[in-house]
Structure formats: structure tokens, C-alpha cells
Write a protein that holds these residues in place. Structure first.
Motif, PDB file in Angstrom:
ATOM      1  N   TRP A   1     -36.895  15.693   4.590  1.00 25.61           N
ATOM      2  CA  TRP A   1     -36.837  17.123   3.518  1.00 25.61           C
ATOM      3  C   TRP A   1     -35.905  18.325   2.920  1.00 25.61           C
ATOM      4  CZ3 TRP A   1     -41.612  20.682   5.784  1.00 25.61           C
ATOM      5  CH2 TRP A   1     -43.147  19.227   6.333  1.00 25.61           C
ATOM      6  N   ALA A   2     -34.937  18.225   3.771  1.00 26.81           N
ATOM      7  CA  ALA A   2     -33.570  18.315   3.524  1.00 26.81           C
ATOM      8  C   ALA A   2     -32.744  17.804   2.575  1.00 26.81           C
ATOM      9  CB  ALA A   2     -32.247  18.378   4.924  1.00 26.81           C
ATOM     10  N   ILE A   3     -32.827  16.431   2.115  1.00 25.06           N
ATOM     11  CA  ILE A   3     -32.297  16.061   1.152  1.00 25.06           C
ATOM     12  C   ILE A   3     -33.330  17.128  -0.420  1.00 25.06           C
ATOM     13  CG2 ILE A   3     -32.751  13.722   0.447  1.00 25.06           C
ATOM     14  CD1 ILE A   3     -32.963  12.491   2.592  1.00 25.06           C
ATOM     15  N   ASP A   4     -34.631  16.517   0.283  1.00 21.61           N
ATOM     16  CA  ASP A   4     -35.470  17.496  -0.525  1.00 21.61           C
ATOM     17  C   ASP A   4     -34.921  18.863  -1.462  1.00 21.61           C
ATOM     18  OD1 ASP A   4     -37.045  15.391  -0.657  1.00 21.61           O
ATOM     19  OD2 ASP A   4     -38.792  16.403  -0.022  1.00 21.61           O
ATOM     20  N   MET A   5     -34.096  19.474  -0.683  1.00 20.39           N
ATOM     21  CA  MET A   5     -33.853  20.874  -0.949  1.00 20.39           C
ATOM     22  C   MET A   5     -32.009  20.592  -1.672  1.00 20.39           C
ATOM     23  SD  MET A   5     -34.128  23.103   2.675  1.00 20.39           S
ATOM     24  CE  MET A   5     -35.729  22.798   3.214  1.00 20.39           C
ATOM     25  N   ARG A   6     -31.475  19.372  -1.440  1.00 15.96           N
ATOM     26  CA  ARG A   6     -30.505  18.930  -2.022  1.00 15.96           C
ATOM     27  C   ARG A   6     -30.669  19.206  -3.161  1.00 15.96           C
ATOM     28  NH1 ARG A   6     -27.791  14.321   0.617  1.00 15.96           N
ATOM     29  NH2 ARG A   6     -29.214  13.015  -1.221  1.00 15.96           N
ATOM     30  N   THR A   7     -31.416  17.693  -3.584  1.00 14.82           N
ATOM     31  CA  THR A   7     -32.181  17.509  -5.035  1.00 14.82           C
ATOM     32  C   THR A   7     -32.147  18.733  -5.467  1.00 14.82           C
ATOM     33  OG1 THR A   7     -32.858  15.751  -3.399  1.00 14.82           O
ATOM     34  CG2 THR A   7     -33.889  15.491  -6.643  1.00 14.82           C
ATOM     35  N   VAL A   8     -33.436  19.754  -5.381  1.00 19.34           N
ATOM     36  CA  VAL A   8     -34.198  21.075  -5.897  1.00 19.34           C
ATOM     37  C   VAL A   8     -32.678  21.579  -6.461  1.00 19.34           C
ATOM     38  CG1 VAL A   8     -35.178  22.417  -5.737  1.00 19.34           C
ATOM     39  CG2 VAL A   8     -36.217  20.778  -5.184  1.00 19.34           C
ATOM     40  N   LEU A   9     -31.992  21.988  -5.812  1.00 26.23           N
ATOM     41  CA  LEU A   9     -30.128  22.742  -5.704  1.00 26.23           C
ATOM     42  C   LEU A   9     -29.593  21.889  -6.891  1.00 26.23           C
ATOM     43  CD1 LEU A   9     -28.828  25.125  -4.724  1.00 26.23           C
ATOM     44  CD2 LEU A   9     -27.928  24.104  -3.531  1.00 26.23           C
ATOM     45  N   ASP A  10     -29.508  20.911  -6.996  1.00 24.72           N
ATOM     46  CA  ASP A  10     -28.929  19.584  -8.219  1.00 24.72           C
ATOM     47  C   ASP A  10     -29.460  20.016  -9.126  1.00 24.72           C
ATOM     48  OD1 ASP A  10     -26.101  19.143  -6.215  1.00 24.72           O
ATOM     49  OD2 ASP A  10     -26.891  17.043  -5.351  1.00 24.72           O
ATOM     50  N   PHE A  11     -30.474  20.062  -9.450  1.00 27.58           N
ATOM     51  CA  PHE A  11     -31.028  19.818  -9.824  1.00 27.58           C
ATOM     52  C   PHE A  11     -31.368  21.092 -10.673  1.00 27.58           C
ATOM     53  CE2 PHE A  11     -35.280  21.121 -12.213  1.00 27.58           C
ATOM     54  CZ  PHE A  11     -35.880  21.048 -13.064  1.00 27.58           C
TER      55      PHE A  11
ATOM     56  N   LEU B   1     -30.347  24.925   6.054  1.00 30.91           N
ATOM     57  CA  LEU B   1     -30.077  24.754   4.816  1.00 30.91           C
ATOM     58  C   LEU B   1     -28.355  24.476   5.353  1.00 30.91           C
ATOM     59  CD1 LEU B   1     -28.413  26.760   3.422  1.00 30.91           C
ATOM     60  CD2 LEU B   1     -28.309  28.759   4.302  1.00 30.91           C
ATOM     61  N   GLY B   2     -28.132  24.517   7.068  1.00 36.69           N
ATOM     62  CA  GLY B   2     -26.841  23.615   7.195  1.00 36.69           C
ATOM     63  C   GLY B   2     -27.103  22.128   7.471  1.00 36.69           C
ATOM     64  N   LEU B   3     -27.942  21.658   6.358  1.00 35.59           N
ATOM     65  CA  LEU B   3     -27.770  20.182   6.072  1.00 35.59           C
ATOM     66  C   LEU B   3     -27.691  19.487   5.283  1.00 35.59           C
ATOM     67  CD1 LEU B   3     -30.705  19.013   8.385  1.00 35.59           C
ATOM     68  CD2 LEU B   3     -28.362  19.168   9.034  1.00 35.59           C
ATOM     69  N   LEU B   4     -27.758  20.969   4.456  1.00 34.10           N
ATOM     70  CA  LEU B   4     -27.421  20.547   2.667  1.00 34.10           C
ATOM     71  C   LEU B   4     -26.273  20.877   2.136  1.00 34.10           C
ATOM     72  CD1 LEU B   4     -29.449  23.654   0.663  1.00 34.10           C
ATOM     73  CD2 LEU B   4     -30.050  20.989   2.131  1.00 34.10           C
ATOM     74  N   PRO B   5     -25.075  19.389   2.081  1.00 38.56           N
ATOM     75  CA  PRO B   5     -23.888  19.129   1.653  1.00 38.56           C
ATOM     76  C   PRO B   5     -23.575  19.656   0.206  1.00 38.56           C
ATOM     77  CG  PRO B   5     -25.052  17.306   1.621  1.00 38.56           C
ATOM     78  CD  PRO B   5     -26.240  18.306   1.344  1.00 38.56           C
TER      79      PRO B   5
ATOM     80  N   LYS C   1     -26.123  13.268  15.989  1.00 30.17           N
ATOM     81  CA  LYS C   1     -26.684  12.066  16.942  1.00 30.17           C
ATOM     82  C   LYS C   1     -28.291  11.657  15.913  1.00 30.17           C
ATOM     83  CE  LYS C   1     -26.092  14.631  21.303  1.00 30.17           C
ATOM     84  NZ  LYS C   1     -26.267  15.457  22.507  1.00 30.17           N
ATOM     85  N   SER C   2     -29.022  11.932  15.972  1.00 30.89           N
ATOM     86  CA  SER C   2     -29.844  11.595  15.275  1.00 30.89           C
ATOM     87  C   SER C   2     -30.009  12.262  13.657  1.00 30.89           C
ATOM     88  CB  SER C   2     -31.253  11.271  15.733  1.00 30.89           C
ATOM     89  OG  SER C   2     -31.932  13.632  15.737  1.00 30.89           O
ATOM     90  N   ILE C   3     -28.909  13.561  13.922  1.00 23.72           N
ATOM     91  CA  ILE C   3     -28.973  13.699  12.624  1.00 23.72           C
ATOM     92  C   ILE C   3     -27.471  13.787  12.246  1.00 23.72           C
ATOM     93  CG2 ILE C   3     -28.847  16.553  11.296  1.00 23.72           C
ATOM     94  CD1 ILE C   3     -31.071  16.966  13.040  1.00 23.72           C
ATOM     95  N   PRO C   4     -27.261  13.157  11.529  1.00 21.90           N
ATOM     96  CA  PRO C   4     -25.430  12.530  11.209  1.00 21.90           C
ATOM     97  C   PRO C   4     -24.362  13.690  11.189  1.00 21.90           C
ATOM     98  CG  PRO C   4     -26.987  11.580   9.675  1.00 21.90           C
ATOM     99  CD  PRO C   4     -27.381  12.174  10.828  1.00 21.90           C
ATOM    100  N   HIS C   5     -24.986  14.159   9.837  1.00 19.43           N
ATOM    101  CA  HIS C   5     -24.384  15.105   9.053  1.00 19.43           C
ATOM    102  C   HIS C   5     -25.075  16.030   9.095  1.00 19.43           C
ATOM    103  CE1 HIS C   5     -21.846  11.336   8.045  1.00 19.43           C
ATOM    104  NE2 HIS C   5     -23.228  11.033   7.824  1.00 19.43           N
ATOM    105  N   ASN C   6     -23.792  17.223   9.604  1.00 21.84           N
ATOM    106  CA  ASN C   6     -24.218  18.673   8.709  1.00 21.84           C
ATOM    107  C   ASN C   6     -23.075  19.790   8.278  1.00 21.84           C
ATOM    108  OD1 ASN C   6     -23.721  21.275  10.857  1.00 21.84           O
ATOM    109  ND2 ASN C   6     -23.515  18.870  11.896  1.00 21.84           N
ATOM    110  N   THR C   7     -23.599  21.666   7.734  1.00 22.92           N
ATOM    111  CA  THR C   7     -22.377  22.017   7.213  1.00 22.92           C
ATOM    112  C   THR C   7     -22.785  23.729   8.293  1.00 22.92           C
ATOM    113  OG1 THR C   7     -23.463  22.432   5.433  1.00 22.92           O
ATOM    114  CG2 THR C   7     -22.450  20.259   5.389  1.00 22.92           C
TER     115      THR C   7
END
Length: 302
Positions: free
Chosen positions: A85-95, A117-121, A203-209
Motif C-alpha cells: 500500500w505504501a508503494i501504491d501511495m508513492r505511485t499515485v503521487l508520481d502519477f 507517509l514515512g515509507l514514501l521516498p 528489519k522487515s521494513i527495509p527503507h523509510n524516510t
């Protein structure tokens, strides 16, 4: 106002269902509207239209697995996770950035729609964020007796259904939309941890901002919400170390109602007194001199 049905493809092959509400005239900004867990976008339609009527382009959309974004393949559905779902949020923002390159971008999130929000690069695209009843989800931080329901939901109902069905049949139980098995298991792990998803960063969430975000954030919570409350809201917000945060508690008595809870602020009865505040928040975030800690602005504490 134009109302346009759209489909947004994700990098990994899902199709996200959405609606664009376009203001007639020159818009103030583009607003990405992230819905809550297990919800359908139609629940938020009235608020989205109101924002469009007040000068914004609004994209209201559904995560993969929810509503019209649900894949036909059951195995594909069951493998969806919260991190997807975080990928989806990022994708919509790029769109939205590609479709409307000339207009600033803002975000509204309900519940999980603000948590991630903190999972969106690509968060640097944004000029500001309005969070509505967003908090951590640790079940024992919910108020009593709702925390008993939360414990049952995550640790009993999930155990009795997901291993056999591959998903949580929440719709039949009139709780929310059905949730994918992988997603509810990941969410359960977060909600069974003291610091929610933050115990899994690196850990199971490798990257965050979370530590990088320096946006203005306006966070609303209601005093009768058993989920987003005086404990769980600051438990989320304290991880946005660089963000300029203003919080505001909404009390039912101040609005002449008996209860609001986790979902009530999206009711049309709050159109004039609360929805209008969101418009002001969004407009304020567009100001280049904006800063919530300015003495001329009242900071409402939790």
C-alpha cells in the motif's frame, strides 16, 4: 467540477481505481486523498467534492485489494501487504506529479493513509499533509473496552480465518472490506508491538524516510476515538522529527454532536465547521512563509 474515473498502473502490475475531481478554473493545488484501512473511496466522496468546489484538484483512490482495485485472482489478492500500500501511495503521487506538473501537491490521509507517509521516498514532492485520525495501531493503546475488540480482531478472528481462507472475511462480519491474508498478518505483527510499525524499521521494513520528512503536518483527532487517541496519536507523530506539526483535538460537544469517533469527521454534518478548516489548512501549507510554530498561529496540544 469535472469528475473523471481513472486507473493508475503500479510498477508491479496492479491497477489502482481512482477518481479525479477537477476544479473549474485555475486550481490552488493537487490533493492526493489516501483512504483508511478496509475502506472504499466512495465513503470519502463528499469531502473530496467539497475540496474540489473550493479550488483544488483532488485524487481519491483505492489501495490494491480494496473496492475496484481488487484483483480477480484470489492468490494475487491474498499476497498483498501493507508495504504494498505504501508503494501504491508513492505511485499515485508520481502519477499526479506527471499529470499536473505545474501545480503544487498536498496530501490528506485517514488512519493508515497518514501512518505510511514515512515509507514514501518521493515525499519531497509534497508541500504539506493533513492527517485525520491517524495514529499508531498497537491494540493495548486503544481505549477500553475497544482494545478488547482489537485484541479479538487481530489475535483470535484472524487466527480462525486467514490460515483457512487466505484472507480475513471482514465484509461478511460488517467490519470493513475483506483484507488480504498477508496484509492482516503483517498488520497484526505491527499492532502486537509496543511501537507499532516503528519496531520493524530496518528489519522487515527495509527503507523509510520518517526522519527526513520536513513537511508541515496538521493532525486532527477526536476525543472519543478509541483508536486515534491521546496516547496513540503522539506515538505516531513523534517519529516525524523534522516535520512542522500542529495537532488539534476535535471534541464532539464543541460541534453539538454526541459522538464522532474514528470515521465521523467525513460526515456531511461537519461540512461547514470542520471541512472548511481543512481548506484553510491546505491553503496555509501553500504559503512560502508558512510555519506552524509562528507565534501568530495557535498550536493546539494533545
Amino acid at each position: 467540477m469535472n469528475e473523471i474515473t481513472i486507473t493508475i498502473p503500479t510498477p508491479d502490475g496492479f491497477s489502482l481505481s481512482g477518481v479525479l475531481y477537477e476544479y473549474h478554473g485555475q486550481p490552488k493545488a493537487v490533493v492526493q486523498f489516501n483512504i483508511g484501512t478496509g475502506m472504499r473511496k466512495e465513503f470519502y466522496g463528499n469531502l473530496a467534492r467539497y475540496l474540489a468546489e473550493n479550488g483544488f484538484i483532488v485524487c481519491l483512490w483505492e489501495y490494491r485489494g480494496m473496492g475496484k482495485s481488487k484483483p480477480n485472482d484470489k492468490d494475487e489478492f491474498s499476497c498483498i501487504t501493507m508495504q504494498d500500500w505504501a508503494i501504491d501511495m508513492r505511485t499515485v503521487l508520481d502519477f499526479l506529479e506527471a499529470r499536473y506538473p505545474d501545480w503544487p501537491k498536498l496530501m490528506i490521509g485517514h488512519s493508515i493513509g497518514g501512518q505510511l507517509l514515512g515509507l514514501l521516498p518521493n515525499h519531497t514532492i509534497l508541500k504539506g499533509m493533513v492527517m485525520i485520525t491517524c495514529s499508531t495501531g498497537t491494540w493495548w493503546h486503544h481505549t477500553f473496552p475497544y482494545r478488547l475488540k482489537s485484541y479479538y480482531f487481530f489475535n483470535i478472528l484472524t487466527s480462525l480465518t486467514v490460515p483457512f481462507l487466505g484472507y480475513l472475511p471482514a465484509k461478511k462480519l460488517n467490519i470493513m472490506e475483506d483484507l488480504p491474508g498477508a496484509l492482516i498478518l503483517e498488520w497484526r505483527e505491527w499492532c502486537n508491538s509496543e511501537n507499532y510499525l516503528f519496531d520493524f524499521l530496518g528489519k522487515s521494513i527495509p527503507h523509510n524516510t520518517y526522519n527526513e520528512i520536513s513537511l508541515p503536518i496538521k493532525a486532527y483527532w477526536t476525543t472519543d476515538d478509541p483508536i486515534a487517541n491521546a496516547v496513540s496519536v503522539p506515538a505516531l507523530l513523534r517519529h516525524f522529527l523534522k516535520a512542522d506539526i500542529m495537532t488539534e483535538a476535535i471534541r464532539p460537544t464543541d460541534y453539538g454532536v454526541k459522538r464522532i469517533g474514528h470515521f465521523g469527521l467525513f460526515s456531511r454534518k461537519f461540512k461547514e465547521r470542520f471541512w472548511s478548516k481543512i481548506v484553510i489548512d491546505l491553503e496555509t501549507m501553500l504559503s512560502t512563509n508558512h510555519h506552524y510554530n509562528n507565534p501568530s498561529l495557535k498550536k493546539v496540544n494533545l
